[in-house]
Write a protein that holds these residues in place. Structure first.
Motif, mmCIF file in Angstrom:
data_model
loop_
_atom_site.group_PDB
_atom_site.id
_atom_site.type_symbol
_atom_site.label_atom_id
_atom_site.label_comp_id
_atom_site.label_asym_id
_atom_site.label_seq_id
_atom_site.Cartn_x
_atom_site.Cartn_y
_atom_site.Cartn_z
ATOM 1 N N MET A 1 12.590 20.600 59.773
ATOM 2 C CA MET A 1 13.354 21.825 59.579
ATOM 3 C C MET A 1 14.077 21.725 58.242
ATOM 4 O O MET A 1 14.319 20.632 57.741
ATOM 5 C CB MET A 1 14.366 22.002 60.717
ATOM 6 C CG MET A 1 13.696 22.001 62.083
ATOM 7 S SD MET A 1 14.860 22.257 63.428
ATOM 8 C CE MET A 1 15.255 23.989 63.201
ATOM 9 N N GLY A 2 14.359 22.876 57.691
ATOM 10 C CA GLY A 2 15.063 22.828 56.425
ATOM 11 C C GLY A 2 15.180 24.212 55.831
ATOM 12 O O GLY A 2 14.424 25.113 56.184
ATOM 13 N N PRO A 3 16.137 24.368 54.957
ATOM 14 C CA PRO A 3 16.334 25.683 54.339
ATOM 15 C C PRO A 3 15.211 26.015 53.363
ATOM 16 O O PRO A 3 14.417 25.142 53.009
ATOM 17 C CB PRO A 3 17.665 25.519 53.600
ATOM 18 C CG PRO A 3 17.790 24.056 53.337
ATOM 19 C CD PRO A 3 17.088 23.368 54.458
ATOM 20 N N ASN A 4 15.184 27.270 52.924
ATOM 21 C CA ASN A 4 14.201 27.674 51.911
ATOM 22 C C ASN A 4 14.372 26.819 50.671
ATOM 23 O O ASN A 4 15.498 26.493 50.290
ATOM 24 C CB ASN A 4 14.405 29.149 51.527
ATOM 25 C CG ASN A 4 13.983 30.074 52.651
ATOM 26 O OD1 ASN A 4 13.080 29.737 53.417
ATOM 27 N ND2 ASN A 4 14.656 31.204 52.765
ATOM 28 N N GLY A 5 13.265 26.456 50.064
ATOM 29 C CA GLY A 5 13.338 25.701 48.819
ATOM 30 C C GLY A 5 13.576 24.217 49.010
ATOM 31 O O GLY A 5 13.777 23.493 48.043
ATOM 32 N N SER A 6 13.521 23.743 50.255
ATOM 33 C CA SER A 6 13.780 22.320 50.487
ATOM 34 C C SER A 6 12.526 21.479 50.262
ATOM 35 O O SER A 6 12.599 20.252 50.273
ATOM 36 C CB SER A 6 14.306 22.114 51.906
ATOM 37 O OG SER A 6 13.383 22.632 52.845
ATOM 38 N N GLY A 7 11.370 22.152 50.069
ATOM 39 C CA GLY A 7 10.139 21.419 49.780
ATOM 40 C C GLY A 7 9.259 21.195 51.003
ATOM 41 O O GLY A 7 8.362 20.364 50.971
ATOM 42 N N LYS A 8 9.507 21.959 52.082
ATOM 43 C CA LYS A 8 8.722 21.780 53.314
ATOM 44 C C LYS A 8 7.243 22.136 53.090
ATOM 45 O O LYS A 8 6.347 21.387 53.450
ATOM 46 C CB LYS A 8 9.280 22.649 54.452
ATOM 47 C CG LYS A 8 10.748 22.426 54.783
ATOM 48 C CD LYS A 8 11.156 23.130 56.059
ATOM 49 C CE LYS A 8 10.984 24.645 56.032
ATOM 50 N NZ LYS A 8 11.881 25.348 55.093
ATOM 51 N N SER A 9 7.028 23.329 52.480
ATOM 52 C CA SER A 9 5.642 23.746 52.241
ATOM 53 C C SER A 9 4.963 22.868 51.200
ATOM 54 O O SER A 9 3.763 22.611 51.285
ATOM 55 C CB SER A 9 5.590 25.210 51.795
ATOM 56 O OG SER A 9 5.839 26.040 52.906
ATOM 57 N N THR A 10 5.760 22.386 50.220
ATOM 58 C CA THR A 10 5.200 21.470 49.220
ATOM 59 C C THR A 10 4.667 20.221 49.914
ATOM 60 O O THR A 10 3.566 19.756 49.619
ATOM 61 C CB THR A 10 6.280 21.091 48.191
ATOM 62 O OG1 THR A 10 6.725 22.281 47.552
ATOM 63 C CG2 THR A 10 5.733 20.126 47.149
ATOM 64 N N LEU A 11 5.448 19.702 50.869
ATOM 65 C CA LEU A 11 4.990 18.535 51.613
ATOM 66 C C LEU A 11 3.657 18.832 52.309
ATOM 67 O O LEU A 11 2.717 18.032 52.263
ATOM 68 C CB LEU A 11 6.058 18.115 52.643
ATOM 69 C CG LEU A 11 5.664 16.972 53.571
ATOM 70 C CD1 LEU A 11 5.396 15.687 52.783
ATOM 71 C CD2 LEU A 11 6.736 16.722 54.641
ATOM 72 N N ALA A 12 3.581 20.031 52.936
ATOM 73 C CA ALA A 12 2.356 20.403 53.644
ATOM 74 C C ALA A 12 1.173 20.440 52.684
ATOM 75 O O ALA A 12 0.088 19.910 52.979
ATOM 76 C CB ALA A 12 2.548 21.760 54.324
ATOM 77 N N TYR A 13 1.358 21.066 51.518
ATOM 78 C CA TYR A 13 0.265 21.189 50.558
ATOM 79 C C TYR A 13 -0.122 19.837 49.962
ATOM 80 O O TYR A 13 -1.292 19.576 49.712
ATOM 81 C CB TYR A 13 0.636 22.174 49.439
ATOM 82 C CG TYR A 13 0.589 23.623 49.864
ATOM 83 C CD1 TYR A 13 -0.473 24.111 50.630
ATOM 84 C CD2 TYR A 13 1.598 24.519 49.490
ATOM 85 C CE1 TYR A 13 -0.525 25.445 51.010
ATOM 86 C CE2 TYR A 13 1.553 25.853 49.871
ATOM 87 C CZ TYR A 13 0.495 26.313 50.628
ATOM 88 O OH TYR A 13 0.435 27.624 51.005
ATOM 89 N N VAL A 14 0.877 19.000 49.718
ATOM 90 C CA VAL A 14 0.585 17.672 49.165
ATOM 91 C C VAL A 14 -0.251 16.871 50.174
ATOM 92 O O VAL A 14 -1.216 16.200 49.809
ATOM 93 C CB VAL A 14 1.889 16.925 48.807
ATOM 94 C CG1 VAL A 14 1.610 15.442 48.546
ATOM 95 C CG2 VAL A 14 2.541 17.550 47.581
ATOM 96 N N LEU A 15 0.091 16.991 51.452
ATOM 97 C CA LEU A 15 -0.671 16.257 52.471
ATOM 98 C C LEU A 15 -2.103 16.774 52.582
ATOM 99 O O LEU A 15 -3.029 16.019 52.831
ATOM 100 C CB LEU A 15 0.031 16.354 53.833
ATOM 101 C CG LEU A 15 1.384 15.628 53.938
ATOM 102 C CD1 LEU A 15 2.019 15.873 55.307
ATOM 103 C CD2 LEU A 15 1.215 14.123 53.699
ATOM 104 N N ALA A 16 -2.282 18.106 52.376
ATOM 105 C CA ALA A 16 -3.629 18.684 52.505
ATOM 106 C C ALA A 16 -4.421 18.596 51.203
ATOM 107 O O ALA A 16 -5.625 18.823 51.198
ATOM 108 C CB ALA A 16 -3.534 20.142 52.968
#
Lengths: 250, 459
Positions: free
Chosen positions: A33-48
């Motif tokens: 969980m995390g606020p907008n801009g915390s890098g959550k989606s970046t983590l997802a894309y980096v993993l994929a």
């Protein structure tokens, strides 16, 4: 199963993940969980393995292998699956055809026999029934003209057919009404198994009422700030991000 | 409206810029001398053909300096020693793969420019419907064919060349009120027996009376890597409230050149849905001149071209809105690979009386190689003030997000790319009205895609 150590990564030279650590064991469900801009989606894309997402430091090992140099298709074959926040529309490619090609590509990469068209259709219908995807959507073009809920359900259908070891759900709850959320969550819960792990990325606690996590992480500023049990999500909902991570950020 | 705004208005040869046209090589005159006496209707049309040949000599072949050509040096492809195509017999098995329209369709099949009676099937159409070869028209009523040639544009060398040699093709008449249920197919085949450098000059004349309906399928095929030039001239008249669906599929070999001009007249409330797929040919030019003469006309022109190797494909469309309240739409897509070259020139004219016109044009291209070239030139010329018109052109590569999505599901890059390329073109194949033709086009398209054979399951 998945071990992320001091991961630094970003887009176009801008560092977004700044030394992120995360360890996921087989069968576990981790919520991030995390606020907008915390890098959550970046983590997802980096993993994929999305193009343009550069790893500048640290490591990501999956089943003992470094994945950072692997192509997206190699990661898929290794068993990583990303259910996207905004599933892409592919007009001109039929959903069922695409999914059979994908399944057979993965099987081929693993040295397993391919699935015949007939056997695949049977499998697809079964899975579609489980995750609540209407049969007519199977014949339609991938996500083309699908409603928001239909797209998210289609992601879960792909997950069910491809049977990855690690599924990353990137804000699968966004844009879903409560009924669709419940259907999607039920689909995911049916896919939980001792061998399959999940990373559930979400902004709100709501989804976690239905997909109960083993571990909850709070991500901000490109790092995991706090980790705990499922009660952490409730605490976060109550106090808000500022109160939970403010001290760290300051 | 002024004559200056109508590009089809006759222009005297003297007005042309000489450097824009190239004088024909002598083989054309030799061919005409040898052939003229043997053409169908030689007696009745002899004088007219001679005059047209003289006109052709005077006008010559256009190069890029010619107004309607601009990106294509037609003379480079066309001013070659072609010879009239030799006749050949063809077994039905060779033709079967190209049949479209279903088992009830009626067909005129041309082999090396001549109707093949044993392969064709034109019987059993409703009373009043005429579906016959121009060879027959010339035998039965040469004056009718002469009257058709009298309407030819006077400023075009290729039209004049066609008129000098044309003694076959198709004549279609659907009388007022007849809604023809079975489709008609025109299948033009060229075989290696036609000779090393054969040329044919087919004419197609199509007329739909008020309220008539027709589904027409036109297929051009070169068999066994045969070469040659097809120089087609067609006139299409769609009467008030009539409806024409026209599918054209071109499956041409590396050494084949095709130039086709269609003059299309639409009366009030008429409908035209045309779809063209160009899959092969050293040089292919599809030219359409549509004149919307009344209100509430719906004119939809679709097309897709997929050149590979060093192929050159040129599409030139002019849509003239002459009266108020009609709708036209051009929707063209291109997949351009290797060292090939594609040209799209689409122009919409909205004349002063044509208020409340809706006219749109879109040309989207996928450029798959650094050595490939696309010239796309959408144009509007509007003299009315209350109209909705738009045009757009795109040239690009695959969408990175689409590519990532497919790859993240396990597809390798090459497969994902060919899938997306195919899907891009398929949007136009889907507009074919005839299902067997659509399937044939899709199958042939796979052969033009890198890794396309793996996509057969997309059929």
């Amino acid at each position: 199963m998945l071990k992320i150590e001091n991961l630094k990564a970003g887009v176009e030279g801008k560092e977004i993940l700044k030394g992120l650590n995360l360890q996921v064991k087989p069968g576990q469900v981790h919520a991030i969980m995390g606020p907008n801009g915390s890098g959550k989606s970046t983590l997802a894309y980096v993993l994929a393995g999305r193009d343009g997402y550069e790893v500048s430091g640290g490591s990501v090992t999956f089943d003992g292998h470094d994945v950072t140099e692997m192509s997206p298709e190699e990661r898929a074959a290794a068993g990583i699956f990303l259910a996207m926040q905004y599933p892409v529309e592919i007009p001109g490619v039929a959903n069922s055809y695409f999914l059979r090609q994908a399944l057979n590509a993965i099987k081929k990469a693993r040295g397993e026999p391919e699935v015949s068209a007939a056997a695949f259709m049977k499998l697809l219908r079964e899975k579609a029934a489980v995750v609540g995807v209407r049969e007519d959507l199977l014949k339609r073009d991938v996500n083309f003209g699908f409603s928001g809920g239909e797209k998210k359900r289609n992601e879960i259908l792909q997950l069910a057919v491809l049977e990855p070891k690690l599924a990353i759900l990137d804000e699968t709850d966004s844009g879903l009404d409560i009924d669709a959320l419940r259907t999607v969550a039920e689909g995911v819960n049916r896919l939980r198994s001792p061998e399959r792990s999940f990373i559930v990325i979400t902004h709100y606690q709501r989804l976690l009422d239905y997909i109960v996590p083993d571990v909850v992480h709070i991500q901000a500023h490109g790092q995991i700030q706090r980790s705990g049990g499922k009660e952490l999500a409730g605490e976060l909902e109550e106090k808000g991000y500022d109160a939970m991570i403010g001290a760290v950020a300051a | 409206m002024s004559a200056a705004t109508l590009p089809v208005s006759p222009r005297p040869p003297a007005a042309r810029r000489p450097q824009a046209f190239v004088e024909p090589i002598s083989s054309f005159a030799e061919a005409f001398l040898a052939q003229a006496g043997r053409l169908n209707g030689a007696t009745e049309l002899g004088d007219l053909r001679r005059r047209r040949f003289e006109r052709f000599k005077a006008l010559g072949f256009p190069n890029q300096r010619a107004e309607r050509w601009h990106y294509t040096n037609a003379a480079r492809f066309l001013n070659r020693p072609w010879h009239p195509a030799a006749a050949a017999e063809l077994g039905s098995a060779m033709v079967t793969p190209y049949l479209a329209g279903g088992s009830r369709a009626r067909r005129l099949i041309f082999v090396n420019g001549r109707p093949a009676a044993s392969l064709s099937h034109v019987q059993g159409l409703p009373p009043g419907v005429i579906f016959k070869s121009i060879g027959r028209v010339l035998a039965e009523e040469p004056a009718a064919f002469k009257a058709l040639l009298d309407q030819d544009r006077e400023d075009d060398g290729l039209t004049a060349l066609n008129a000098a040699f044309a003694d076959n093709g198709a004549w279609i008449d659907i009388p007022a009120g007849v809604k023809l249920e079975v489709p008609l197919q025109l299948l033009f085949l060229t075989t290696v027996e036609a000779g090393p450098t054969p040329m044919t000059h087919p004419r197609v004349r199509i007329k739909l009376g008020a309220g008539a309906e027709l589904r027409l399928i036109e297929t051009h095929v070169t068999l066994g890597q045969s070469k040659g030039l097809t120089n087609l001239v067609g006139t299409v008249e769609i009467g008030k409230g009539a409806s024409l669906t026209h599918d054209r599929l071109q499956l041409l070999s590396e050494g084949a050149c095709f130039v086709g001009q269609l003059a299309i007249d639409l009366e009030a409330e008429a409908k035209l849905k045309q779809t063209i797929a160009t899959l092969g040919g050293e040089f292919v030019r599809n030219e359409m001149d549509a004149r919307l003469k009344g209100n509430a006309i719906d004119c939809l022109l679709n097309g897709v071209y997929m050149p590979v190797g060093t192929e050159h494909v040129d599409t030139a469309i002019r849509v003239h809105h002459l009266a108020p309240g009609s709708h036209s739409n051009q929707f063209y897509k291109g997949v351009i690979n290797d060292r090939s070259h594609a040209v799209f020139q689409g122009k919409i004219f909205v004349e002063k009386p044509a208020q409340q016109t809706n006219a749109f044009q879109q040309n989207n291209n996928l450029l798959l190689s650094d050595d490939a070239e696309i010239d796309t030139k959408p144009e509007l010329e509007i003299y009315a003030d209350d109209v909705k018109c738009s045009h757009g052109a795109t040239v690009g590569d695959h969408d990175p997000m689409e590519l990532f999505y497919l790859r993240s599901r396990g597809l390798d890059r090459a497969t994902a790319e060919s899938m997306l390329t195919y899907a891009f073109a398929a949007e136009v194949f889907e507009r074919f009205s005839d299902v067997p033709l659509k399937l044939l086009a899709r199958r042939m398209a796979f052969e033009r895609l890198p890794g396309g054979s793996a996509l057969q399951g997309m059929l």
